[in-house]
Design a protein around this motif. Structure first.
Motif, PDB file in Angstrom:
ATOM      1  N   ALA A  92       0.649  -1.286  -0.246  1.00  0.00           N
ATOM      2  CA  ALA A  92      -0.252   0.234  -0.020  1.00  0.00           C
ATOM      3  C   ALA A  92       0.726   0.660  -0.091  1.00  0.00           C
ATOM      4  CB  ALA A  92      -0.674   0.091   1.124  1.00  0.00           C
ATOM      5  N   VAL A  93       1.736   1.401   1.147  1.00  0.00           N
ATOM      6  CA  VAL A  93       3.132   2.063   0.832  1.00  0.00           C
ATOM      7  C   VAL A  93       3.520   2.817  -0.936  1.00  0.00           C
ATOM      8  CG1 VAL A  93       4.790   3.407   1.846  1.00  0.00           C
ATOM      9  CG2 VAL A  93       3.518   2.162   3.205  1.00  0.00           C
ATOM     10  N   PHE A  94       3.635   1.620  -1.323  1.00  0.00           N
ATOM     11  CA  PHE A  94       4.599   1.400  -2.246  1.00  0.00           C
ATOM     12  C   PHE A  94       3.836   2.433  -3.441  1.00  0.00           C
ATOM     13  CE2 PHE A  94       4.535  -0.259  -6.494  1.00  0.00           C
ATOM     14  CZ  PHE A  94       6.243  -0.434  -7.181  1.00  0.00           C
ATOM     15  N   LEU A  95       2.096   1.555  -3.214  1.00  0.00           N
ATOM     16  CA  LEU A  95       2.059   2.379  -5.096  1.00  0.00           C
ATOM     17  C   LEU A  95       0.967   2.971  -4.129  1.00  0.00           C
ATOM     18  CD1 LEU A  95      -0.724  -0.984  -4.613  1.00  0.00           C
ATOM     19  CD2 LEU A  95      -0.098  -0.055  -6.826  1.00  0.00           C
ATOM     20  N   TYR A  96       0.445   3.777  -2.710  1.00  0.00           N
ATOM     21  CA  TYR A  96       1.204   5.043  -2.383  1.00  0.00           C
ATOM     22  C   TYR A  96       1.537   6.472  -3.185  1.00  0.00           C
ATOM     23  CZ  TYR A  96      -1.076   9.541   0.053  1.00  0.00           C
ATOM     24  OH  TYR A  96      -0.609  11.109   0.217  1.00  0.00           O
ATOM     25  N   LEU A  97       2.992   5.826  -2.602  1.00  0.00           N
ATOM     26  CA  LEU A  97       4.568   6.691  -3.399  1.00  0.00           C
ATOM     27  C   LEU A  97       4.187   6.346  -4.612  1.00  0.00           C
ATOM     28  CD1 LEU A  97       5.910   8.534  -1.622  1.00  0.00           C
ATOM     29  CD2 LEU A  97       4.730   6.863  -0.608  1.00  0.00           C
ATOM     30  N   ALA A  98       3.813   5.531  -5.794  1.00  0.00           N
ATOM     31  CA  ALA A  98       3.864   4.930  -7.365  1.00  0.00           C
ATOM     32  C   ALA A  98       2.545   6.767  -8.058  1.00  0.00           C
ATOM     33  CB  ALA A  98       3.457   4.139  -7.562  1.00  0.00           C
ATOM     34  N   PHE A  99       1.839   7.085  -6.813  1.00  0.00           N
ATOM     35  CA  PHE A  99       0.735   7.620  -7.046  1.00  0.00           C
ATOM     36  C   PHE A  99       1.010   9.278  -7.046  1.00  0.00           C
ATOM     37  CE2 PHE A  99      -1.895  10.360  -4.445  1.00  0.00           C
ATOM     38  CZ  PHE A  99      -2.430  11.017  -5.410  1.00  0.00           C
ATOM     39  N   ALA A 130       8.091  -1.996   9.688  1.00  0.00           N
ATOM     40  CA  ALA A 130       8.548  -0.583   9.730  1.00  0.00           C
ATOM     41  C   ALA A 130       9.906  -0.370   8.957  1.00  0.00           C
ATOM     42  CB  ALA A 130       8.710   0.330  11.252  1.00  0.00           C
ATOM     43  N   MET A 131      10.873  -1.029   9.204  1.00  0.00           N
ATOM     44  CA  MET A 131      12.134  -0.818   9.417  1.00  0.00           C
ATOM     45  C   MET A 131      12.514  -0.948   7.594  1.00  0.00           C
ATOM     46  SD  MET A 131      14.279  -0.816  11.439  1.00  0.00           S
ATOM     47  CE  MET A 131      15.833  -0.819  10.197  1.00  0.00           C
ATOM     48  N   GLN A 132      11.215  -1.172   6.436  1.00  0.00           N
ATOM     49  CA  GLN A 132      11.074  -1.749   5.119  1.00  0.00           C
ATOM     50  C   GLN A 132      10.628  -0.937   4.666  1.00  0.00           C
ATOM     51  OE1 GLN A 132      12.813  -3.392   3.585  1.00  0.00           O
ATOM     52  NE2 GLN A 132      13.781  -4.969   5.251  1.00  0.00           N
ATOM     53  N   LEU A 133       9.746   0.502   5.375  1.00  0.00           N
ATOM     54  CA  LEU A 133       9.105   1.107   4.664  1.00  0.00           C
ATOM     55  C   LEU A 133      10.245   2.228   4.279  1.00  0.00           C
ATOM     56  CD1 LEU A 133       6.696   3.365   5.068  1.00  0.00           C
ATOM     57  CD2 LEU A 133       7.911   4.446   6.899  1.00  0.00           C
ATOM     58  N   GLY A 138       8.877   2.805  -5.165  1.00  0.00           N
ATOM     59  CA  GLY A 138       7.395   3.027  -5.709  1.00  0.00           C
ATOM     60  C   GLY A 138       7.491   4.372  -5.557  1.00  0.00           C
ATOM     61  N   SER A 139       8.154   5.513  -5.799  1.00  0.00           N
ATOM     62  CA  SER A 139       8.702   6.449  -6.339  1.00  0.00           C
ATOM     63  C   SER A 139       9.514   6.355  -7.692  1.00  0.00           C
ATOM     64  CB  SER A 139       9.373   7.861  -5.186  1.00  0.00           C
ATOM     65  OG  SER A 139       9.414   7.586  -3.932  1.00  0.00           O
ATOM     66  N   SER A 140      10.076   5.816  -7.560  1.00  0.00           N
ATOM     67  CA  SER A 140      10.846   5.381  -8.703  1.00  0.00           C
ATOM     68  C   SER A 140       9.557   5.009  -9.970  1.00  0.00           C
ATOM     69  CB  SER A 140      11.606   4.672  -8.788  1.00  0.00           C
ATOM     70  OG  SER A 140      11.926   3.284  -7.911  1.00  0.00           O
ATOM     71  N   ALA A 141       9.467   3.546  -9.273  1.00  0.00           N
ATOM     72  CA  ALA A 141       9.005   2.639 -10.435  1.00  0.00           C
ATOM     73  C   ALA A 141       7.026   3.588 -10.344  1.00  0.00           C
ATOM     74  CB  ALA A 141       8.222   1.647  -9.818  1.00  0.00           C
ATOM     75  N   GLY A 142       6.613   4.457 -10.157  1.00  0.00           N
ATOM     76  CA  GLY A 142       5.369   5.301 -10.139  1.00  0.00           C
ATOM     77  C   GLY A 142       6.210   5.671 -11.769  1.00  0.00           C
ATOM     78  N   PRO A 143       7.014   6.984 -11.891  1.00  0.00           N
ATOM     79  CA  PRO A 143       7.234   7.828 -12.973  1.00  0.00           C
ATOM     80  C   PRO A 143       7.575   6.837 -14.040  1.00  0.00           C
ATOM     81  CG  PRO A 143       8.389   8.425 -11.239  1.00  0.00           C
ATOM     82  CD  PRO A 143       7.528   7.278 -11.248  1.00  0.00           C
ATOM     83  N   CYS A 165      -3.720   3.948  -8.887  1.00  0.00           N
ATOM     84  CA  CYS A 165      -2.365   3.154  -7.677  1.00  0.00           C
ATOM     85  C   CYS A 165      -3.283   3.800  -6.297  1.00  0.00           C
ATOM     86  CB  CYS A 165      -1.043   4.139  -7.995  1.00  0.00           C
ATOM     87  SG  CYS A 165      -0.186   2.969  -9.598  1.00  0.00           S
ATOM     88  N   LEU A 166      -3.753   4.784  -6.392  1.00  0.00           N
ATOM     89  CA  LEU A 166      -3.771   5.000  -5.498  1.00  0.00           C
ATOM     90  C   LEU A 166      -5.414   4.270  -4.652  1.00  0.00           C
ATOM     91  CD1 LEU A 166      -4.671   7.205  -3.522  1.00  0.00           C
ATOM     92  CD2 LEU A 166      -6.068   9.184  -4.969  1.00  0.00           C
ATOM     93  N   ILE A 167      -6.605   4.161  -5.859  1.00  0.00           N
ATOM     94  CA  ILE A 167      -7.110   3.295  -5.313  1.00  0.00           C
ATOM     95  C   ILE A 167      -6.631   1.347  -5.245  1.00  0.00           C
ATOM     96  CG2 ILE A 167      -9.313   1.613  -6.769  1.00  0.00           C
ATOM     97  CD1 ILE A 167      -9.963   4.057  -8.888  1.00  0.00           C
ATOM     98  N   ALA A 168      -5.898   0.756  -5.519  1.00  0.00           N
ATOM     99  CA  ALA A 168      -5.347  -0.239  -5.277  1.00  0.00           C
ATOM    100  C   ALA A 168      -5.296   0.025  -3.323  1.00  0.00           C
ATOM    101  CB  ALA A 168      -4.226  -0.856  -6.191  1.00  0.00           C
ATOM    102  N   ALA A 169      -4.156   1.174  -3.435  1.00  0.00           N
ATOM    103  CA  ALA A 169      -3.431   1.790  -2.686  1.00  0.00           C
ATOM    104  C   ALA A 169      -4.406   1.767  -1.588  1.00  0.00           C
ATOM    105  CB  ALA A 169      -2.721   3.052  -2.076  1.00  0.00           C
ATOM    106  N   LEU A 170      -5.707   2.256  -1.183  1.00  0.00           N
ATOM    107  CA  LEU A 170      -6.596   2.692  -0.337  1.00  0.00           C
ATOM    108  C   LEU A 170      -7.454   1.333   0.029  1.00  0.00           C
ATOM    109  CD1 LEU A 170      -9.239   5.816  -1.289  1.00  0.00           C
ATOM    110  CD2 LEU A 170      -7.953   5.331   0.665  1.00  0.00           C
ATOM    111  N   ALA A 171      -7.733   0.026  -1.107  1.00  0.00           N
ATOM    112  CA  ALA A 171      -8.254  -0.794  -1.409  1.00  0.00           C
ATOM    113  C   ALA A 171      -7.612  -1.606   0.099  1.00  0.00           C
ATOM    114  CB  ALA A 171      -8.055  -1.800  -2.600  1.00  0.00           C
ATOM    115  N   LEU A 172      -5.946  -1.541  -0.217  1.00  0.00           N
ATOM    116  CA  LEU A 172      -5.443  -2.747   0.455  1.00  0.00           C
ATOM    117  C   LEU A 172      -4.990  -1.694   1.960  1.00  0.00           C
ATOM    118  CD1 LEU A 172      -2.190  -3.357  -1.590  1.00  0.00           C
ATOM    119  CD2 LEU A 172      -3.413  -5.017  -0.323  1.00  0.00           C
ATOM    120  N   ILE A 173      -5.463  -0.674   2.537  1.00  0.00           N
ATOM    121  CA  ILE A 173      -4.855  -0.256   3.261  1.00  0.00           C
ATOM    122  C   ILE A 173      -6.625  -0.817   4.226  1.00  0.00           C
ATOM    123  CG2 ILE A 173      -5.658   1.770   4.861  1.00  0.00           C
ATOM    124  CD1 ILE A 173      -3.697   2.920   2.399  1.00  0.00           C
ATOM    125  N   VAL A 174      -7.744  -0.957   3.415  1.00  0.00           N
ATOM    126  CA  VAL A 174      -8.926  -1.424   3.931  1.00  0.00           C
ATOM    127  C   VAL A 174      -9.301  -2.171   4.294  1.00  0.00           C
ATOM    128  CG1 VAL A 174     -11.488  -1.078   3.663  1.00  0.00           C
ATOM    129  CG2 VAL A 174     -10.537   0.837   3.075  1.00  0.00           C
TER     130      VAL A 174
END
Length: 388
Positions: free
Chosen positions: A211-218, A326-329, A336-341, A363-372
Protein backbone atom coordinates in the motif's frame (compact mmCIF):
# COMPACT_ATOMS: atom_id res chain seq x y z
CA UNK A 1 1.28 3.91 25.41
CA UNK A 2 0.10 1.69 22.60
CA UNK A 3 0.84 -1.96 22.07
CA UNK A 4 3.20 -1.03 19.29
CA UNK A 5 5.17 1.31 21.49
CA UNK A 6 5.02 -1.05 24.45
CA UNK A 7 6.54 -3.85 22.39
CA UNK A 8 9.74 -1.84 22.22
CA UNK A 9 11.65 -2.21 25.45
CA UNK A 10 14.18 0.60 24.82
CA UNK A 11 12.64 3.37 22.70
CA UNK A 12 15.20 5.35 20.71
CA UNK A 13 15.04 9.11 21.30
CA UNK A 14 15.52 11.55 18.44
CA UNK A 15 19.22 11.82 17.59
CA UNK A 16 20.01 14.89 15.51
CA UNK A 17 23.16 13.47 13.83
CA UNK A 18 21.21 10.41 12.66
CA UNK A 19 18.39 12.67 11.47
CA UNK A 20 20.93 14.79 9.58
CA UNK A 21 22.49 11.75 7.90
CA UNK A 22 19.06 10.67 6.61
CA UNK A 23 18.36 14.17 5.31
CA UNK A 24 21.69 14.19 3.44
CA UNK A 25 20.92 10.76 1.98
CA UNK A 26 17.70 12.05 0.43
CA UNK A 27 18.88 15.45 -0.79
CA UNK A 28 19.17 14.12 -4.32
CA UNK A 29 15.44 13.31 -4.40
CA UNK A 30 14.71 17.05 -4.49
CA UNK A 31 17.82 18.06 -6.43
CA UNK A 32 17.61 15.68 -9.39
CA UNK A 33 16.18 18.37 -11.70
CA UNK A 34 19.08 20.67 -10.78
CA UNK A 35 21.88 18.08 -10.85
CA UNK A 36 20.74 15.83 -13.68
CA UNK A 37 19.50 18.77 -15.72
CA UNK A 38 22.90 20.40 -15.24
CA UNK A 39 24.69 17.24 -16.36
CA UNK A 40 22.53 17.17 -19.49
CA UNK A 41 23.33 20.82 -20.22
CA UNK A 42 27.02 19.98 -19.86
CA UNK A 43 26.63 17.24 -22.46
CA UNK A 44 27.36 14.41 -20.01
CA UNK A 45 23.85 12.92 -20.06
CA UNK A 46 21.34 12.57 -22.88
CA UNK A 47 17.67 13.41 -22.40
CA UNK A 48 16.86 9.73 -21.94
CA UNK A 49 19.90 9.39 -19.69
CA UNK A 50 18.34 11.84 -17.23
CA UNK A 51 15.47 9.44 -16.60
CA UNK A 52 17.76 6.42 -16.42
CA UNK A 53 20.13 8.11 -13.97
CA UNK A 54 17.24 9.27 -11.78
CA UNK A 55 15.70 5.80 -11.72
CA UNK A 56 19.05 4.08 -11.10
CA UNK A 57 19.88 6.25 -8.10
CA UNK A 58 16.47 6.09 -6.41
CA UNK A 59 16.05 2.37 -7.06
CA UNK A 60 19.50 1.65 -5.65
CA UNK A 61 18.72 3.85 -2.65
CA UNK A 62 15.50 1.99 -1.90
CA UNK A 63 16.97 -1.47 -2.43
CA UNK A 64 20.02 -0.72 -0.30
CA UNK A 65 17.90 0.68 2.52
CA UNK A 66 15.74 -2.47 2.51
CA UNK A 67 18.70 -4.86 2.34
CA UNK A 68 20.50 -3.05 5.16
CA UNK A 69 17.36 -3.26 7.30
CA UNK A 70 17.18 -7.00 6.65
CA UNK A 71 20.81 -8.00 7.10
CA UNK A 72 22.78 -5.36 9.02
CA UNK A 73 22.91 -5.41 12.81
CA UNK A 74 22.38 -2.01 14.46
CA UNK A 75 25.80 -2.15 16.14
CA UNK A 76 29.01 -0.31 15.32
CA UNK A 77 26.79 2.41 13.88
CA UNK A 78 29.38 5.17 13.94
CA UNK A 79 31.90 3.36 11.77
CA UNK A 80 29.25 2.00 9.38
CA UNK A 81 27.66 5.41 8.90
CA UNK A 82 30.97 7.24 8.53
CA UNK A 83 32.03 4.79 5.80
CA UNK A 84 28.69 5.11 4.00
CA UNK A 85 28.84 8.92 4.11
CA UNK A 86 32.42 9.01 2.82
CA UNK A 87 31.52 6.57 0.04
CA UNK A 88 28.62 8.87 -0.86
CA UNK A 89 30.96 11.87 -0.94
CA UNK A 90 33.51 10.08 -3.14
CA UNK A 91 30.81 9.06 -5.63
CA UNK A 92 29.71 12.67 -5.97
CA UNK A 93 33.31 13.74 -6.57
CA UNK A 94 33.85 10.92 -9.07
CA UNK A 95 30.78 12.13 -10.98
CA UNK A 96 32.89 15.11 -12.11
CA UNK A 97 34.86 12.95 -14.55
CA UNK A 98 32.41 10.48 -16.09
CA UNK A 99 29.55 10.71 -18.57
CA UNK A 100 26.77 8.74 -20.23
CA UNK A 101 26.45 5.07 -19.19
CA UNK A 102 29.39 5.28 -16.76
CA UNK A 103 27.72 8.23 -15.05
CA UNK A 104 24.38 6.40 -14.85
CA UNK A 105 26.13 3.43 -13.22
CA UNK A 106 27.98 5.70 -10.80
CA UNK A 107 24.76 7.40 -9.75
CA UNK A 108 23.41 3.93 -8.98
CA UNK A 109 26.43 3.26 -6.73
CA UNK A 110 25.84 6.65 -5.08
CA UNK A 111 22.31 5.49 -4.30
CA UNK A 112 23.66 2.35 -2.60
CA UNK A 113 25.68 4.43 -0.13
CA UNK A 114 22.70 6.76 0.41
CA UNK A 115 20.52 3.73 1.19
CA UNK A 116 22.89 2.67 3.95
CA UNK A 117 22.75 6.20 5.34
CA UNK A 118 18.94 6.28 5.24
CA UNK A 119 18.80 2.88 6.98
CA UNK A 120 20.06 4.50 10.19
CA UNK A 121 17.34 7.16 10.20
CA UNK A 122 14.59 4.65 9.42
CA UNK A 123 15.92 2.46 12.24
CA UNK A 124 15.79 5.37 14.69
CA UNK A 125 12.22 6.26 13.71
CA UNK A 126 11.08 2.62 13.86
CA UNK A 127 12.45 2.33 17.41
CA UNK A 128 10.85 5.56 18.62
CA UNK A 129 8.12 5.76 21.23
CA UNK A 130 6.51 8.44 19.00
CA UNK A 131 7.29 7.28 15.45
CA UNK A 132 4.75 9.59 13.81
CA UNK A 133 6.42 12.60 15.48
CA UNK A 134 9.95 11.63 14.46
CA UNK A 135 8.77 10.79 10.95
CA UNK A 136 7.00 14.15 10.72
CA UNK A 137 10.15 15.99 11.81
CA UNK A 138 12.22 14.02 9.32
CA UNK A 139 10.04 14.65 6.25
CA UNK A 140 9.70 18.34 7.14
CA UNK A 141 13.44 18.95 7.63
CA UNK A 142 14.21 16.87 4.54
CA UNK A 143 11.87 18.94 2.36
CA UNK A 144 13.18 22.25 3.74
CA UNK A 145 16.77 21.19 3.04
CA UNK A 146 15.92 20.19 -0.54
CA UNK A 147 14.06 23.47 -1.09
CA UNK A 148 16.96 25.51 0.29
CA UNK A 149 19.60 23.85 -1.86
CA UNK A 150 17.42 23.84 -4.98
CA UNK A 151 17.06 27.62 -4.57
CA UNK A 152 20.65 28.40 -3.53
CA UNK A 153 22.85 26.18 -5.72
CA UNK A 154 21.84 27.64 -9.12
CA UNK A 155 22.42 31.16 -7.74
CA UNK A 156 25.79 30.51 -6.09
CA UNK A 157 28.34 27.80 -6.93
CA UNK A 158 26.65 26.81 -10.18
CA UNK A 159 27.00 30.31 -11.64
CA UNK A 160 30.79 29.87 -11.74
CA UNK A 161 31.39 26.11 -11.74
CA UNK A 162 28.22 24.78 -13.32
CA UNK A 163 26.96 21.36 -12.28
CA UNK A 164 30.41 20.50 -10.91
CA UNK A 165 29.82 23.11 -8.22
CA UNK A 166 26.61 21.35 -7.20
CA UNK A 167 28.31 17.94 -7.11
CA UNK A 168 31.20 19.27 -5.01
CA UNK A 169 28.74 20.92 -2.63
CA UNK A 170 26.89 17.62 -2.20
CA UNK A 171 30.21 15.87 -1.59
CA UNK A 172 31.16 18.43 1.06
CA UNK A 173 27.79 18.00 2.76
CA UNK A 174 28.32 14.23 2.80
CA UNK A 175 31.68 14.75 4.51
CA UNK A 176 29.93 16.76 7.23
CA UNK A 177 27.50 13.85 7.59
CA UNK A 178 30.48 11.52 8.05
CA UNK A 179 31.70 13.77 10.86
CA UNK A 180 28.20 13.80 12.38
CA UNK A 181 28.24 9.99 12.39
CA UNK A 182 30.67 10.04 15.31
CA UNK A 183 27.96 11.72 17.41
CA UNK A 184 25.43 9.02 16.54
CA UNK A 185 24.59 6.33 19.11
CA UNK A 186 27.11 3.46 19.06
CA UNK A 187 24.19 1.05 18.57
CA UNK A 188 20.41 0.82 18.53
CA UNK A 189 18.47 -1.50 20.80
CA UNK A 190 17.45 -4.78 19.13
CA UNK A 191 13.95 -4.87 17.70
CA UNK A 192 11.38 -6.96 19.61
CA UNK A 193 11.32 -10.61 18.65
CA UNK A 194 8.55 -11.59 16.29
CA UNK A 195 6.04 -13.89 17.96
CA UNK A 196 5.57 -15.94 14.80
CA UNK A 197 7.27 -16.47 11.48
CA UNK A 198 10.82 -16.63 12.76
CA UNK A 199 11.32 -12.93 12.09
CA UNK A 200 9.89 -13.05 8.55
CA UNK A 201 7.34 -10.48 7.50
CA UNK A 202 3.72 -11.64 7.54
CA UNK A 203 1.40 -11.44 4.55
CA UNK A 204 -0.37 -8.57 6.31
CA UNK A 205 2.90 -6.67 6.66
CA UNK A 206 3.66 -7.19 2.98
CA UNK A 207 0.19 -5.88 2.15
CA UNK A 208 0.88 -2.76 4.22
CA UNK A 209 4.21 -2.21 2.44
CA UNK A 210 2.50 -2.72 -0.92
CA UNK A 211 0.00 0.00 0.00
CA UNK A 212 2.89 2.36 0.81
CA UNK A 213 4.57 1.47 -2.51
CA UNK A 214 1.38 2.18 -4.45
CA UNK A 215 0.68 5.44 -2.61
CA UNK A 216 4.12 6.83 -3.51
CA UNK A 217 3.75 5.57 -7.08
CA UNK A 218 0.49 7.56 -7.26
CA UNK A 219 2.11 10.70 -5.82
CA UNK A 220 5.23 10.82 -7.98
CA UNK A 221 3.46 9.71 -11.17
CA UNK A 222 1.50 12.97 -10.93
CA UNK A 223 4.37 15.07 -9.60
CA UNK A 224 6.73 14.45 -12.53
CA UNK A 225 3.99 15.46 -15.01
CA UNK A 226 2.82 18.51 -13.08
CA UNK A 227 4.20 21.10 -15.52
CA UNK A 228 2.73 19.48 -18.65
CA UNK A 229 -0.52 19.09 -16.72
CA UNK A 230 -0.45 22.82 -16.02
CA UNK A 231 0.05 23.49 -19.72
CA UNK A 232 -3.08 21.49 -20.59
CA UNK A 233 -5.19 23.91 -18.51
CA UNK A 234 -3.65 26.94 -20.19
CA UNK A 235 -1.11 28.00 -17.59
CA UNK A 236 2.16 29.61 -18.67
CA UNK A 237 5.52 28.17 -17.64
CA UNK A 238 5.81 30.86 -14.96
CA UNK A 239 2.40 29.92 -13.55
CA UNK A 240 3.38 26.23 -13.68
CA UNK A 241 6.47 27.04 -11.62
CA UNK A 242 4.22 28.89 -9.17
CA UNK A 243 2.11 25.73 -8.85
CA UNK A 244 5.22 23.67 -8.10
CA UNK A 245 6.35 26.23 -5.52
CA UNK A 246 2.90 26.20 -3.89
CA UNK A 247 2.96 22.41 -3.68
CA UNK A 248 6.45 22.42 -2.14
CA UNK A 249 5.46 25.05 0.42
CA UNK A 250 2.37 23.07 1.38
CA UNK A 251 4.47 19.92 1.71
CA UNK A 252 6.35 21.64 4.51
CA UNK A 253 3.06 22.69 6.13
CA UNK A 254 1.77 19.13 5.82
CA UNK A 255 4.87 17.69 7.48
CA UNK A 256 4.62 20.19 10.32
CA UNK A 257 0.91 19.45 10.78
CA UNK A 258 1.61 15.72 11.05
CA UNK A 259 4.37 16.40 13.59
CA UNK A 260 2.13 18.55 15.78
CA UNK A 261 -1.19 16.70 15.46
CA UNK A 262 -0.06 13.15 14.75
CA UNK A 263 -0.52 11.82 18.27
CA UNK A 264 -4.15 12.98 18.36
CA UNK A 265 -5.17 11.33 15.08
CA UNK A 266 -5.86 7.71 14.18
CA UNK A 267 -3.77 6.35 11.35
CA UNK A 268 -6.78 4.60 9.82
CA UNK A 269 -8.81 7.82 9.71
CA UNK A 270 -5.95 9.79 8.18
CA UNK A 271 -5.01 7.20 5.56
CA UNK A 272 -8.56 6.52 4.37
CA UNK A 273 -9.70 10.13 4.63
CA UNK A 274 -6.66 11.48 2.79
CA UNK A 275 -7.05 8.75 0.17
CA UNK A 276 -10.64 9.76 -0.54
CA UNK A 277 -9.67 13.44 -0.74
CA UNK A 278 -6.80 12.58 -3.08
CA UNK A 279 -9.23 10.74 -5.34
CA UNK A 280 -11.28 13.92 -5.50
CA UNK A 281 -8.14 15.94 -6.30
CA UNK A 282 -7.17 13.60 -9.14
CA UNK A 283 -10.69 13.80 -10.57
CA UNK A 284 -10.69 17.59 -10.36
CA UNK A 285 -7.20 17.94 -11.85
CA UNK A 286 -8.22 15.69 -14.75
CA UNK A 287 -11.23 17.92 -15.48
CA UNK A 288 -9.07 20.84 -16.75
CA UNK A 289 -9.76 23.31 -13.90
CA UNK A 290 -9.17 27.04 -14.24
CA UNK A 291 -5.83 28.55 -13.25
CA UNK A 292 -6.63 29.61 -9.65
CA UNK A 293 -8.47 26.37 -8.95
CA UNK A 294 -5.56 24.39 -10.41
CA UNK A 295 -3.14 26.14 -8.03
CA UNK A 296 -5.41 25.38 -5.07
CA UNK A 297 -5.75 21.71 -6.02
CA UNK A 298 -1.99 21.32 -6.44
CA UNK A 299 -1.38 23.01 -3.08
CA UNK A 300 -3.79 20.56 -1.40
CA UNK A 301 -2.02 17.69 -3.17
CA UNK A 302 1.31 18.89 -1.75
CA UNK A 303 -0.10 19.20 1.77
CA UNK A 304 -1.51 15.68 1.80
CA UNK A 305 1.70 14.25 0.31
CA UNK A 306 3.79 14.88 3.42
CA UNK A 307 0.95 14.89 5.93
CA UNK A 308 0.19 11.24 5.19
CA UNK A 309 3.77 9.85 5.20
CA UNK A 310 4.29 9.65 9.01
CA UNK A 311 1.08 7.64 9.36
CA UNK A 312 2.53 4.93 7.15
CA UNK A 313 5.00 4.29 9.97
CA UNK A 314 2.21 4.11 12.53
CA UNK A 315 0.20 1.70 10.36
CA UNK A 316 3.15 -0.65 9.80
CA UNK A 317 3.98 -0.74 13.52
CA UNK A 318 0.34 -1.52 14.32
CA UNK A 319 0.45 -4.37 11.77
CA UNK A 320 3.81 -5.67 12.98
CA UNK A 321 4.78 -4.66 16.55
CA UNK A 322 8.22 -6.23 15.99
CA UNK A 323 8.81 -3.13 13.80
CA UNK A 324 10.51 -5.15 11.10
CA UNK A 325 7.91 -4.00 8.58
CA UNK A 326 8.52 -0.38 9.59
CA UNK A 327 12.23 -0.92 8.90
CA UNK A 328 11.31 -1.58 5.25
CA UNK A 329 9.26 1.62 4.97
CA UNK A 330 12.01 3.67 3.33
CA UNK A 331 12.58 0.98 0.72
CA UNK A 332 8.86 0.76 -0.11
CA UNK A 333 8.54 4.54 -0.42
CA UNK A 334 11.60 4.95 -2.62
CA UNK A 335 10.79 2.01 -4.86
CA UNK A 336 7.26 3.35 -5.32
CA UNK A 337 8.66 6.82 -6.05
CA UNK A 338 10.87 5.48 -8.82
CA UNK A 339 8.47 2.88 -10.24
CA UNK A 340 5.49 5.25 -10.46
CA UNK A 341 6.88 7.73 -12.99
CA UNK A 342 8.62 4.95 -14.91
CA UNK A 343 5.34 3.08 -15.38
CA UNK A 344 3.42 6.29 -16.07
CA UNK A 345 5.85 7.16 -18.86
CA UNK A 346 4.72 4.03 -20.69
CA UNK A 347 1.08 5.16 -20.85
CA UNK A 348 1.57 8.86 -21.60
CA UNK A 349 0.75 9.98 -25.12
CA UNK A 350 2.89 12.40 -27.12
CA UNK A 351 0.41 15.22 -26.56
CA UNK A 352 -1.84 13.87 -23.83
CA UNK A 353 -0.84 13.09 -20.25
CA UNK A 354 -4.25 11.71 -19.37
CA UNK A 355 -2.75 8.23 -19.24
CA UNK A 356 -0.52 9.27 -16.35
CA UNK A 357 -3.48 10.59 -14.40
CA UNK A 358 -5.43 7.37 -14.97
CA UNK A 359 -2.43 5.29 -13.91
CA UNK A 360 -1.97 7.42 -10.78
CA UNK A 361 -5.66 7.05 -9.89
CA UNK A 362 -5.42 3.27 -10.31
CA UNK A 363 -2.42 3.16 -7.94
CA UNK A 364 -4.30 5.24 -5.37
CA UNK A 365 -7.41 3.07 -5.55
CA UNK A 366 -5.30 -0.08 -5.15
CA UNK A 367 -3.48 1.45 -2.18
CA UNK A 368 -6.78 2.38 -0.53
CA UNK A 369 -8.20 -1.10 -1.12
CA UNK A 370 -5.16 -2.69 0.51
CA UNK A 371 -5.34 -0.35 3.51
CA UNK A 372 -9.05 -1.08 4.01
CA UNK A 373 -8.40 -4.82 3.72
CA UNK A 374 -5.51 -4.68 6.19
CA UNK A 375 -7.56 -2.70 8.69
CA UNK A 376 -10.46 -5.14 8.34
CA UNK A 377 -8.18 -8.10 9.10
CA UNK A 378 -6.69 -6.28 12.09
CA UNK A 379 -10.16 -5.42 13.39
CA UNK A 380 -11.14 -9.10 13.33
CA UNK A 381 -8.00 -9.94 15.30
CA UNK A 382 -8.83 -7.45 18.04
CA UNK A 383 -8.26 -3.77 18.81
CA UNK A 384 -4.81 -2.32 18.24
CA UNK A 385 -3.88 1.15 19.41
CA UNK A 386 -2.76 3.17 16.42
CA UNK A 387 -0.99 6.07 17.94
CA UNK A 388 1.69 6.01 20.63
Amino acid sequence: MSEAAGALRAPQPLNLPVLYIGVVALLIAGLQPVVLGGLAEAGRLSASGIGLAATAELLALGVACGVCAAVLKPTGLRAKLALACMGHALCNVASLWVADSALIGLRGVTGLFAGAMLWSTVGMIARSARPERQAGIFVTVQTLAQLLLAAVLPRTVMTSWGVDGALLTLAAISVTAAAAAFAAPPAFAPLPRAETGGGRLSALAWAGLAAVFLYLAFIVAIWVYLEPLAATVGLSSVQAHDAVAAALAMQVVGGLAATVAGARLKASHVLIGAGVINLGLVTALSAHPSGPLFLGLVAAFGFLWLFVLPFHTVLLIAIDPSRRAAMQLGAAQLLGSSAGPLAASLVVGDSDIGGAMKFAAACLIAALALIVAVLAVMARRGPVAETP
